[in-house]
Every structure is written in structure tokens, then in C-alpha cells.
Design a protein around this motif. Sequence first.
Motif: not given
Length: 253
Positions: A80, A108-109, A158-160, A162-163, A215, A218-219, A222
Motif C-alpha cells: 500500500g 486491496s486484500q 479502496y478494495r472495490e 481499485v479493482r 483513490l 481510500q488507500l 486502508w
Amino acid sequence: MILRRLSQHVKDQNWFAVALDFIIVVLGVFIGLQISNWNDARSFDQLERNYLVQLKDEVELNRRITEYQITYVDTVVETGKRALAYLESDRQCEADCADLLVDFFHASQVWGTPRSMNIFAEMERLGLPRDAGTREPLLDLYRFLDGWDFVNLSPPAYREAVRGYFSPAASEALWRDCQRLPDGEQEELVRDCVDTLKGMDTAAMLEAMRASPDLANQLRYWIGQNASARILLPGALLLSDTAQAAIDEALAP
């Protein structure tokens, strides 16, 4: 036999014999109850010991899960940070584009290995362990474990987000070769997909991420959540060691 003899002594008005028979009956009942209580106590002692043996295994399993989570959280935080450094810079990725995309993916995991708490819960139901010196370290450990999942109660935004920047081909490569479940439970984050990603336009995906207005924040959030886990999780190892020592002492002959 004793009742027939007692009846005969009453008929004969042999009150001394009646009293003696009565004492024998009462004493017999008392001794029988004491033996029954002693057997029950021995059985409960053995039950507690059996549970402590099982609990020792459960505590050790939870310790291994904690060690796994520490490694996992380290990976999420470090990847990250590298991804965030790219978002906050104005440099163009060059030979590291594929590696950077993996960083965004790994960051993002969400770890989700469940704890094992069944043995301790059953012991609590039975009022075990009875010794305060054994019970308190276990309570400290399991209270920590029970309230620990605040970090990953829900997937981060962030997970949703970035993907959504990964192309279908990139997503397939990331999921196929950059994560694995060797035991079906504990996910490992690896980097075996880098060579496949090098054949894709990863630079365009990264530039689109950097253009996102949300983004980076959000990162940051996280990373912060996992940074708190990074600080707190080693405390669970100390609690586990203390609990193990208490169980070992209780099981010592």
C-alpha cells in the motif's frame, strides 16, 4: 437385612440396639454420599484436565493464525505504501509497471482467517478452568481475539474502487498467479503474475488510478487500518505465550 433387624429390635424394645442400628444406617448413607462426591470430583477434575489439553492446542492454533495475520498485514501495508507513493508522485512507471499493479492489488486484500474459540467457549459454559491463575490469562487472550476483527469487519472502499481499474485479463492474471490458497484457508500473496502482466498495458491502468480524485484517500485509510493491526497484533502473541504457560502449569503433575 438392617431394616429387618431394626424392626426386631423395636419389637424387643432394645433401644440401645435401635440407636446403634440407626447410627449404622446414617453412617452408611454418609459414607456412600462422600464416596459419590469424591468420584464426581475426580471425574470433574479429569474433565477439566481433558479440556485443558484441548485448549492448549486451540491456543497454539490461534497463535499460528496471529503469526500468519502479522505477515499478511505487513504485506498489505508495504504494498500500500508503494502504491500510494506512486499516486502521490508525477513520475511515469517504466520497468516497474507490472510490479506496481501487483502492489495495488495486494494492498486491496482483506485477511479473513477465522479464529478457533469453541473449546474455550465450552469451558466457560462449564465454569472452567476453576483456578483463577489459569483462568485470567485465558480470559485476557480470548477477549482480545473476540474483539479483534474490527480491522476487516467490512471490505474497504479502496478494495472495490481499485479493482475497477484492472482490465479483465489483468484481473485474471492477478487472481490466478498472484494469490493462492495452499491449505484452502490461509491466503498467500505472491508475485508470480508479473511476467504475464508485462505483456499488458499496465501503465494505462496505473495512470487512470492516479487520475482518480478519491483513490489515494481510500488507500490511506486502508493502510491506516492495517497499520493499527500491525501495532496491536504482536500483543496477541504475548497473550498467547502467557496463556500457554498458565495451561502448562495447570497440567503439570
